[in-house]
Design an enzyme around this catalytic site. Sequence first.
Site, PDB file in Angstrom:
ATOM      1  N   SER A  56       0.866  -1.182   0.000  1.00 47.06           N
ATOM      2  CA  SER A  56       0.000   0.000   0.000  1.00 47.06           C
ATOM      3  C   SER A  56       0.898   1.227   0.000  1.00 47.06           C
ATOM      4  O   SER A  56       2.091   1.140   0.327  1.00 47.06           O
ATOM      5  CB  SER A  56      -0.841  -0.003   1.287  1.00 47.06           C
ATOM      6  N   TYR A  89      -2.203  -0.328  10.649  1.00 45.85           N
ATOM      7  CA  TYR A  89      -2.158  -0.582   9.199  1.00 45.85           C
ATOM      8  C   TYR A  89      -0.822  -0.138   8.610  1.00 45.85           C
ATOM      9  O   TYR A  89      -0.209  -0.858   7.828  1.00 45.85           O
ATOM     10  CB  TYR A  89      -3.322   0.143   8.524  1.00 45.85           C
TER      11      TYR A  89
HETATM   12  P1  NAD Z   1     -11.536  -6.103  -0.265  1.00 41.94           P
HETATM   13  O1  NAD Z   1     -12.143  -6.215   1.080  1.00 41.94           O
HETATM   14  O2  NAD Z   1     -12.403  -5.722  -1.407  1.00 41.94           O
HETATM   15  O3  NAD Z   1     -10.768  -7.463  -0.587  1.00 41.94           O
HETATM   16  C1  NAD Z   1     -10.056  -8.143   0.422  1.00 41.94           C
HETATM   17  C2  NAD Z   1     -10.475  -9.597   0.420  1.00 41.94           C
HETATM   18  O4  NAD Z   1      -9.709 -10.259   1.453  1.00 41.94           O
HETATM   19  C3  NAD Z   1     -11.947  -9.804   0.759  1.00 41.94           C
HETATM   20  O5  NAD Z   1     -12.577 -10.587  -0.251  1.00 41.94           O
HETATM   21  C4  NAD Z   1     -11.930 -10.519   2.103  1.00 41.94           C
HETATM   22  O6  NAD Z   1     -12.980 -11.462   2.266  1.00 41.94           O
HETATM   23  C5  NAD Z   1     -10.564 -11.199   2.070  1.00 41.94           C
HETATM   24  N1  NAD Z   1     -10.101 -11.515   3.421  1.00 41.94           N
HETATM   25  C6  NAD Z   1     -10.018 -10.681   4.489  1.00 41.94           C
HETATM   26  N2  NAD Z   1      -9.589 -11.355   5.559  1.00 41.94           N
HETATM   27  C7  NAD Z   1      -9.395 -12.635   5.175  1.00 41.94           C
HETATM   28  C8  NAD Z   1      -8.953 -13.798   5.839  1.00 41.94           C
HETATM   29  N3  NAD Z   1      -8.651 -13.779   7.149  1.00 41.94           N
HETATM   30  N4  NAD Z   1      -8.840 -14.948   5.141  1.00 41.94           N
HETATM   31  C9  NAD Z   1      -9.181 -14.996   3.820  1.00 41.94           C
HETATM   32  N5  NAD Z   1      -9.603 -13.913   3.141  1.00 41.94           N
HETATM   33  C10 NAD Z   1      -9.712 -12.744   3.810  1.00 41.94           C
HETATM   34  O7  NAD Z   1     -10.340  -5.035  -0.124  1.00 41.94           O
HETATM   35  P2  NAD Z   1      -9.186  -4.575  -1.142  1.00 41.94           P
HETATM   36  O8  NAD Z   1      -9.146  -3.099  -1.046  1.00 41.94           O
HETATM   37  O9  NAD Z   1      -9.298  -5.209  -2.452  1.00 41.94           O
HETATM   38  O10 NAD Z   1      -7.901  -5.122  -0.363  1.00 41.94           O
HETATM   39  C11 NAD Z   1      -6.953  -5.988  -0.941  1.00 41.94           C
HETATM   40  C12 NAD Z   1      -5.567  -5.573  -0.494  1.00 41.94           C
HETATM   41  O11 NAD Z   1      -5.287  -4.272  -1.019  1.00 41.94           O
HETATM   42  C13 NAD Z   1      -5.373  -5.475   1.025  1.00 41.94           C
HETATM   43  O12 NAD Z   1      -4.124  -6.043   1.357  1.00 41.94           O
HETATM   44  C14 NAD Z   1      -5.359  -3.977   1.269  1.00 41.94           C
HETATM   45  O13 NAD Z   1      -4.616  -3.643   2.409  1.00 41.94           O
HETATM   46  C15 NAD Z   1      -4.705  -3.492   0.001  1.00 41.94           C
HETATM   47  N6  NAD Z   1      -4.900  -2.074  -0.313  1.00 41.94           N
HETATM   48  C16 NAD Z   1      -6.165  -1.575  -0.432  1.00 41.94           C
HETATM   49  C17 NAD Z   1      -6.315  -0.213  -0.689  1.00 41.94           C
HETATM   50  C18 NAD Z   1      -7.687   0.420  -0.782  1.00 41.94           C
HETATM   51  O14 NAD Z   1      -7.760   1.664  -0.769  1.00 41.94           O
HETATM   52  N7  NAD Z   1      -8.757  -0.352  -0.897  1.00 41.94           N
HETATM   53  C19 NAD Z   1      -5.193   0.601  -0.879  1.00 41.94           C
HETATM   54  C20 NAD Z   1      -3.935   0.040  -0.767  1.00 41.94           C
HETATM   55  C21 NAD Z   1      -3.800  -1.308  -0.494  1.00 41.94           C
END
Ligand code: NAD
Length: 255
Positions: free
Chosen positions: A141, A154
């Site tokens: 991130s 985080y």
């Molecule tokens: P999201 O919630 O849409 O997707 C995350 C997925 O992870 C979900 O489907 C959830 O069910 C799954 N998950 C969570 N805990 C779990 C567990 N214990 N076991 C199995 N699956 C699990 O969110 P996203 O934004 O797509 O996040 C994906 C990655 O991107 C994360 O690592 C997040 O930190 C990172 N990220 C997101 C952003 C943002 O702004 N959304 C920015 C930078 C980085």
Amino acid sequence: MPGQLTNKVALVTGAASGIGRAVAQSFLAEGAKVVGFDRHESDVGTGHDAAYVGMVGDVRLAADNRRAVELAIQRFGQLDILVANAGIYDNRRRFLAFTPEELDTAFDELFGINVKGYMLAARTAADSLAKTHGCIIFTSSVSGSHAGFGGSLYVAAKHAVNGLTRQLALELAPEIRVNAVAPGFVPTNLGGLESLGQAPSNTGPSAADLPLQVIAAAQDYASAYVFLASEAATRMATGSVLELDGGAAARGPRR
Ligand code: NAD
């Protein structure tokens, strides 16, 4: 240039939603076969049914990570790419807002998913990836190298992911390449801390706050994962963290 991942097999954690789902869809479109591992049922809805299999499990458990790797081998015969991506957020909760007891539980929850989940996936997949001279891609991130875009939990966890990327790049070379993609804000279902009853948070900067003046869609990040997994990256890309944030880090967080 479709077909960049033909004959490759990928395991994607967090594939049911957001960035993981977009990555799984792009990998399928590039000819890969994909195992999606999530705590929710996943259906990537691309029409590549025979090339996709979903598995429900928890990334914090070694046994579930083992099941996911075994599923890839059983169904598709090998493993070439691990995308460790499943994660949660802390809704920018300020450090002093936690009681020590809350911090104790919330630390285990967030680091359990965002850091231990990545380490367990990497450790479990390593033997199979070594056989195929494969690669690992972590979702980091903008919080992996900068303060102010998340809370202390985080930000500390994503800094840990960047450290893990570099350390594993050293330890797993030359057989396995290890890189990270560091996205900026993208509206997804990114969950909060369940131990504190936090709801998912979709609040972030407005387009006008960002130098490129665009709010990303999850799909905007997928091509970076395709690149890092592709032939084009095999000779030089390891230990790198690819920051794709619309200029957010260059400008710095809002107060
Ligand atoms: P999201 O919630 O849409 O997707 C995350 C997925 O992870 C979900 O489907 C959830 O069910 C799954 N998950 C969570 N805990 C779990 C567990 N214990 N076991 C199995 N699956 C699990 O969110 P996203 O934004 O797509 O996040 C994906 C990655 O991107 C994360 O690592 C997040 O930190 C990172 N990220 C997101 C952003 C943002 O702004 N959304 C920015 C930078 C980085």
